[in-house]
Each structure stands twice: as structure tokens, then as C-alpha cells.
Scaffold this motif. Structure first.
Motif, PDB file in Angstrom:
ATOM      1  N   SER A  93       0.845  -1.197   0.000  1.00  0.00           N
ATOM      2  CA  SER A  93       0.000   0.000   0.000  1.00  0.00           C
ATOM      3  C   SER A  93       0.878   1.245   0.000  1.00  0.00           C
ATOM      4  CB  SER A  93      -0.886   0.012   1.250  1.00  0.00           C
ATOM      5  OG  SER A  93      -0.088   0.250   2.411  1.00  0.00           O
ATOM      6  N   PRO A  94       0.323   2.407  -0.371  1.00  0.00           N
ATOM      7  CA  PRO A  94       1.115   3.630  -0.304  1.00  0.00           C
ATOM      8  C   PRO A  94       1.713   3.891   1.077  1.00  0.00           C
ATOM      9  CG  PRO A  94      -0.853   4.021  -1.608  1.00  0.00           C
ATOM     10  CD  PRO A  94      -0.992   2.633  -1.019  1.00  0.00           C
ATOM     11  N   ASN A  95       0.974   3.583   2.132  1.00  0.00           N
ATOM     12  CA  ASN A  95       1.503   3.801   3.476  1.00  0.00           C
ATOM     13  C   ASN A  95       2.657   2.846   3.785  1.00  0.00           C
ATOM     14  OD1 ASN A  95       1.346   5.155   6.110  1.00  0.00           O
ATOM     15  ND2 ASN A  95       0.711   3.140   6.877  1.00  0.00           N
ATOM     16  N   GLU A  96       2.519   1.576   3.369  1.00  0.00           N
ATOM     17  CA  GLU A  96       3.611   0.619   3.564  1.00  0.00           C
ATOM     18  C   GLU A  96       4.831   1.020   2.741  1.00  0.00           C
ATOM     19  OE1 GLU A  96       1.059  -3.475   4.420  1.00  0.00           O
ATOM     20  OE2 GLU A  96       1.316  -2.745   2.367  1.00  0.00           O
ATOM     21  N   LEU A  97       4.576   1.531   1.543  1.00  0.00           N
ATOM     22  CA  LEU A  97       5.684   1.991   0.702  1.00  0.00           C
ATOM     23  C   LEU A  97       6.398   3.168   1.352  1.00  0.00           C
ATOM     24  CD1 LEU A  97       7.305   2.002  -1.937  1.00  0.00           C
ATOM     25  CD2 LEU A  97       5.481   3.424  -2.939  1.00  0.00           C
ATOM     26  N   LYS A  98       5.640   4.077   1.911  1.00  0.00           N
ATOM     27  CA  LYS A  98       6.240   5.238   2.586  1.00  0.00           C
ATOM     28  C   LYS A  98       7.140   4.783   3.733  1.00  0.00           C
ATOM     29  CE  LYS A  98       5.035   9.637   4.809  1.00  0.00           C
ATOM     30  NZ  LYS A  98       3.912  10.516   5.250  1.00  0.00           N
ATOM     31  N   GLN A  99       6.693   3.802   4.500  1.00  0.00           N
ATOM     32  CA  GLN A  99       7.506   3.279   5.605  1.00  0.00           C
ATOM     33  C   GLN A  99       8.787   2.617   5.086  1.00  0.00           C
ATOM     34  OE1 GLN A  99       5.105   0.808   8.244  1.00  0.00           O
ATOM     35  NE2 GLN A  99       3.335   2.135   7.898  1.00  0.00           N
ATOM     36  N   HIS A 100       8.658   1.877   3.976  1.00  0.00           N
ATOM     37  CA  HIS A 100       9.831   1.238   3.364  1.00  0.00           C
ATOM     38  C   HIS A 100      10.851   2.291   2.918  1.00  0.00           C
ATOM     39  CE1 HIS A 100      12.370  -0.596   0.343  1.00  0.00           C
ATOM     40  NE2 HIS A 100      11.798   0.120  -0.605  1.00  0.00           N
ATOM     41  N   ILE A 101      10.381   3.343   2.269  1.00  0.00           N
ATOM     42  CA  ILE A 101      11.289   4.396   1.793  1.00  0.00           C
ATOM     43  C   ILE A 101      11.964   5.079   2.985  1.00  0.00           C
ATOM     44  CG2 ILE A 101      11.420   6.610   0.579  1.00  0.00           C
ATOM     45  CD1 ILE A 101       9.089   5.603  -1.183  1.00  0.00           C
ATOM     46  N   ALA A 102      11.187   5.366   4.016  1.00  0.00           N
ATOM     47  CA  ALA A 102      11.758   6.017   5.202  1.00  0.00           C
ATOM     48  C   ALA A 102      12.860   5.149   5.821  1.00  0.00           C
ATOM     49  CB  ALA A 102      10.654   6.298   6.222  1.00  0.00           C
ATOM     50  N   SER A 145      12.868   1.377  -5.238  1.00  0.00           N
ATOM     51  CA  SER A 145      11.581   1.017  -5.829  1.00  0.00           C
ATOM     52  C   SER A 145      10.461   1.759  -5.110  1.00  0.00           C
ATOM     53  CB  SER A 145      11.360  -0.494  -5.732  1.00  0.00           C
ATOM     54  OG  SER A 145      10.153  -0.856  -6.347  1.00  0.00           O
ATOM     55  N   ALA A 146       9.909   2.774  -5.781  1.00  0.00           N
ATOM     56  CA  ALA A 146       8.826   3.578  -5.210  1.00  0.00           C
ATOM     57  C   ALA A 146       7.533   3.233  -5.942  1.00  0.00           C
ATOM     58  CB  ALA A 146       9.146   5.064  -5.326  1.00  0.00           C
ATOM     59  N   THR A 147       7.117   1.972  -5.793  1.00  0.00           N
ATOM     60  CA  THR A 147       5.951   1.456  -6.508  1.00  0.00           C
ATOM     61  C   THR A 147       4.970   0.825  -5.528  1.00  0.00           C
ATOM     62  OG1 THR A 147       7.064  -0.676  -6.883  1.00  0.00           O
ATOM     63  CG2 THR A 147       7.329   1.008  -8.575  1.00  0.00           C
ATOM     64  N   SER A 148       3.697   0.925  -5.873  1.00  0.00           N
ATOM     65  CA  SER A 148       2.641   0.432  -4.993  1.00  0.00           C
ATOM     66  C   SER A 148       1.692  -0.487  -5.778  1.00  0.00           C
ATOM     67  CB  SER A 148       1.860   1.607  -4.408  1.00  0.00           C
ATOM     68  OG  SER A 148       0.775   1.166  -3.615  1.00  0.00           O
ATOM     69  N   TYR A 149       1.343  -1.614  -5.152  1.00  0.00           N
ATOM     70  CA  TYR A 149       0.430  -2.570  -5.773  1.00  0.00           C
ATOM     71  C   TYR A 149      -0.718  -2.867  -4.800  1.00  0.00           C
ATOM     72  CZ  TYR A 149       3.794  -3.644  -9.478  1.00  0.00           C
ATOM     73  OH  TYR A 149       4.636  -3.550 -10.556  1.00  0.00           O
ATOM     74  N   GLY A 150      -1.935  -2.852  -5.342  1.00  0.00           N
ATOM     75  CA  GLY A 150      -3.101  -3.184  -4.533  1.00  0.00           C
ATOM     76  C   GLY A 150      -3.596  -4.584  -4.822  1.00  0.00           C
ATOM     77  N   GLU A 151      -4.258  -5.188  -3.858  1.00  0.00           N
ATOM     78  CA  GLU A 151      -4.693  -6.574  -4.008  1.00  0.00           C
ATOM     79  C   GLU A 151      -5.678  -6.733  -5.155  1.00  0.00           C
ATOM     80  OE1 GLU A 151      -5.542 -10.184  -0.875  1.00  0.00           O
ATOM     81  OE2 GLU A 151      -5.446  -8.109  -0.193  1.00  0.00           O
ATOM     82  N   ARG A 197      -1.401   4.113  -9.449  1.00  0.00           N
ATOM     83  CA  ARG A 197      -0.891   5.434  -9.798  1.00  0.00           C
ATOM     84  C   ARG A 197      -0.861   6.254  -8.504  1.00  0.00           C
ATOM     85  NH1 ARG A 197      -1.055   6.802 -15.368  1.00  0.00           N
ATOM     86  NH2 ARG A 197      -1.943   5.104 -16.627  1.00  0.00           N
ATOM     87  N   ILE A 198       0.341   6.642  -8.090  1.00  0.00           N
ATOM     88  CA  ILE A 198       0.492   7.321  -6.798  1.00  0.00           C
ATOM     89  C   ILE A 198       1.216   8.659  -6.980  1.00  0.00           C
ATOM     90  CG2 ILE A 198       0.364   5.239  -5.373  1.00  0.00           C
ATOM     91  CD1 ILE A 198       3.469   5.270  -5.279  1.00  0.00           C
ATOM     92  N   SER A 199       0.814   9.401  -8.006  1.00  0.00           N
ATOM     93  CA  SER A 199       1.516  10.654  -8.309  1.00  0.00           C
ATOM     94  C   SER A 199       1.459  11.645  -7.156  1.00  0.00           C
ATOM     95  CB  SER A 199       0.933  11.290  -9.573  1.00  0.00           C
ATOM     96  OG  SER A 199      -0.466  11.509  -9.427  1.00  0.00           O
ATOM     97  N   THR A 200       0.321  11.722  -6.457  1.00  0.00           N
ATOM     98  CA  THR A 200       0.202  12.660  -5.335  1.00  0.00           C
ATOM     99  C   THR A 200       1.222  12.324  -4.255  1.00  0.00           C
ATOM    100  OG1 THR A 200      -2.156  12.975  -5.771  1.00  0.00           O
ATOM    101  CG2 THR A 200      -1.341  13.591  -3.579  1.00  0.00           C
ATOM    102  N   GLU A 201       1.337  11.031  -3.944  1.00  0.00           N
ATOM    103  CA  GLU A 201       2.295  10.608  -2.920  1.00  0.00           C
ATOM    104  C   GLU A 201       3.738  10.861  -3.379  1.00  0.00           C
ATOM    105  OE1 GLU A 201      -1.403   8.071  -2.278  1.00  0.00           O
ATOM    106  OE2 GLU A 201      -0.285   8.890  -3.966  1.00  0.00           O
ATOM    107  N   LEU A 202       4.045  10.523  -4.637  1.00  0.00           N
ATOM    108  CA  LEU A 202       5.407  10.731  -5.138  1.00  0.00           C
ATOM    109  C   LEU A 202       5.797  12.206  -5.086  1.00  0.00           C
ATOM    110  CD1 LEU A 202       5.410   8.341  -8.243  1.00  0.00           C
ATOM    111  CD2 LEU A 202       6.552   7.966  -6.048  1.00  0.00           C
TER     112      LEU A 202
END
Length: 286
Positions: free
Chosen positions: A201-210, A226-232, A238-243
Motif C-alpha cells: 500500500s502507499p503507506n507501507e511503501l512510505k515506511q519502506h522508503i523512510a 523502488s517507489a511502486t505500490s500494488y493493490g490486491e 498510480r500514486i503521483s500525489t504521494e510521489l
């Protein structure tokens, strides 16, 4: 048409970037760059395209729009000979060919001779059981791109020094060593920092990047975040706002990065941020 691609020459138009080496630059990267929405897939792949397609347009569009690091996975298909053996893939999907990649690179660099490009050969494997045809792959690369490759021994040089040495050598080819794919022109494999799970998820990705950027890799070799997000259910997100939030000018994350590897990169302002950041890094370099 030229006005359609304002970032086509962003590197050569960025003041002070020439003071930086390949490993000091922050690179905008396209994850699974050979598998895009403009490609024609067979019906059984088209129905799962949301899971396998990661970019909007082909190689030449990505380059024209500012991508400078291409994340690539190639199959070798023993049903074909020579360059026709090699196509990109992601999961079960076969994407664009090595032939198209080479044509795109040559066309782009002929038009924009002072742009630099990283080819991250992330994965090379046979289409079915068997061994990847490294020998033929090596022959094709050397014949078609050899004059454009920056030797690994020049990795410490700045862009200005690289330009002074050659008006052709603008490509970093990075791949894991193999006895049949071995040359002083190849840089070795690029380290990838990813979340470790297909569903992110975007939140899990954010934690990984941090976590990654608390102690990021260092040295003259580029590395890939890798700044990519996949949903089940949604597949590739597409996470342009988060990026834009995570790598924008006020976040503090982008300066710690090397290659920022994203899906559907054209949705974000990543090129703007990389251009501004590299100009600042070059200006302040001692």
C-alpha cells in the motif's frame, strides 16, 4: 512537436549538473519500462494488464518525457535468432523488444547527444526452462550500442569529463556479471531497494522508503529505490500525489536517492524535482 516534450534535454539544460558523476546524480527512473499501455498484448494478458503494465508509453516516449534510468527485464526466446530472441517481460506479459529499445536509444541520442541514460538490466532469463542466451545478447549489445557505452572504469568522472573524453559515450549499462556477458564497458548489477512484497500500500511503501533512506547505499555506483505500490485488487497503482509529496523540494528524501524507480512516472513531477536537485547538488559541490 518539440514543445510537447519540454524535458527532452533536461540534463544538458541543467546548470552545474556537469560537475556531478553518474553516482552523484539523482535519476528519474521507469520501473518495468518495457511493458506499457501502448503495447498490444494478447487477450489473456490484456485482461490482467492492470497487474503487469507499469508505464503509459514506449521507450522513446519515456526518454522524450525525461526518464533517464530504464528498469529492464529481458527474456531470450529460442524460437528466434539473433536480436529477435530478446523481449522485455513482466510476470507472464511479454513487452517491447530489444530491437525497439536500441532503435529508440540511437534515435534519441542522435537528437540529444548530451543526455545520459542508465540501462538497468534488472533480470535476464530464458522464456522457458533453460539458460538465457548471454552470448548472443552480448554480441547484439556490443554491435549496436558498444560505441555509446561508458566504461565502468570511468565511473568516478564527472559528466563534463565524460563529455570531454567522448561525444558518443552516454549510456551506462548495468548487469550482473556472467562469463558470456563480460566487458570493461559493463558496470555490474544495480542494487535494488524494494519493499519485499508484491502487495504494497502507499503507506507501507512510505515506511519502506523512510527505512531505506535512514541509511541509504553510498559509493560511485547508482542504486535503485523502488517507489511502486500494488493493490490486491487494483494491481499497479498510480500514486503521483504521494510521489510529489515524498520527493518534492521540501521533503528531504530526494537528495538521499540515486535512481527513483516509479510506475507511470509521467503522472508525477519527478523530472522537475530531479532537475532542481541536481542543479543544486552541482552548484554546491566542492
Amino acid at each position: 512537436m518539440a514543445n510537447s516534450y519540454p524535458y527532452k534535454k533536461w540534463m544538458s539544460e541543467t546548470p552545474y549538473i556537469d560537475r556531478l558523476s553518474i553516482g552523484e546524480i539523482v535519476w528519474p527512473g521507469a520501473h518495468n519500462s518495457g511493458v506499457d499501455r501502448d503495447f498490444s498484448y494478447p487477450p489473456h494478458i490484456a485482461v490482467i494488464s492492470n497487474w503487469v503494465v507499469c508505464q503509459d508509453g514506449p521507450f522513446i516516449q519515456q526518454l522524450n518525457e525525461g526518464v533517464r534510468a530504464l528498469d529492464l527485464r529481458f527474456h531470450s526466446d529460442e524460437h528466434w535468432m539473433g536480436i529477435k530472441k530478446f523481449h522485455t517481460f513482466h510476470g507472464p506479459a511479454t513487452g517491447r523488444s530489444l530491437s525497439e529499445l536500441i532503435k529508440s536509444l540511437n534515435y534519441f541520442l542522435d537528437e540529444n547527444p548530451d543526455e545520459f541514460i542508465i540501462l538497468d538490466m534488472h533480470e535476464l532469463k530464458a522464456l522457458k526452462d533453460g539458460a538465457f542466451d548471454y552470448k548472443t545478447f552480448n554480441t547484439v549489445i556490443m554491435n549496436e550500442l558498444g560505441l555509446r557505452l561508458i566504461p565502468k572504469g570511468n565511473k568516478h568522472l564527472t559528466l563534463a569529463e565524460l563529455k570531454k573524453l567522448s561525444n558518443k559515450q552516454r549510456i551506462v549499462l548495468a548487469a550482473e556479471w556472467h562469463p558470456d556477458f563480460n566487458s570493461p564497458l559493463y558496470w555490474g548489477g544495480i542494487s535494488h531497494e524494494w519493499s519485499g512484497t508484491d502487495i504494497t500500500s502507499p503507506n507501507e511503501l512510505k515506511q519502506h522508503i523512510a527505512r531505506t533512506l535512514q541509511s541509504p547505499p553510498s559509493g560511485p555506483m547508482p542504486w535503485s529505490l523502488s517507489a511502486t505500490s500494488y493493490g490486491e485488487l487494483a494491481g499497479v497503482k498510480r500514486i503521483s500525489t504521494e510521489l510529489n509529496e515524498w520527493f518534492g523540494p521540501t521533503s528531504g528524501w530526494a537528495p538521499k536517492c540515486s535512481i527513483i524507480n516509479v510506475d507511470f512516472f509521467g503522472d508525477s513531477s519527478l523530472i522537475d524535482y530531479c532537475q532542481e536537485l541536481n542543479m543544486s547538488k552541482g552548484l554546491t559541490k566542492r
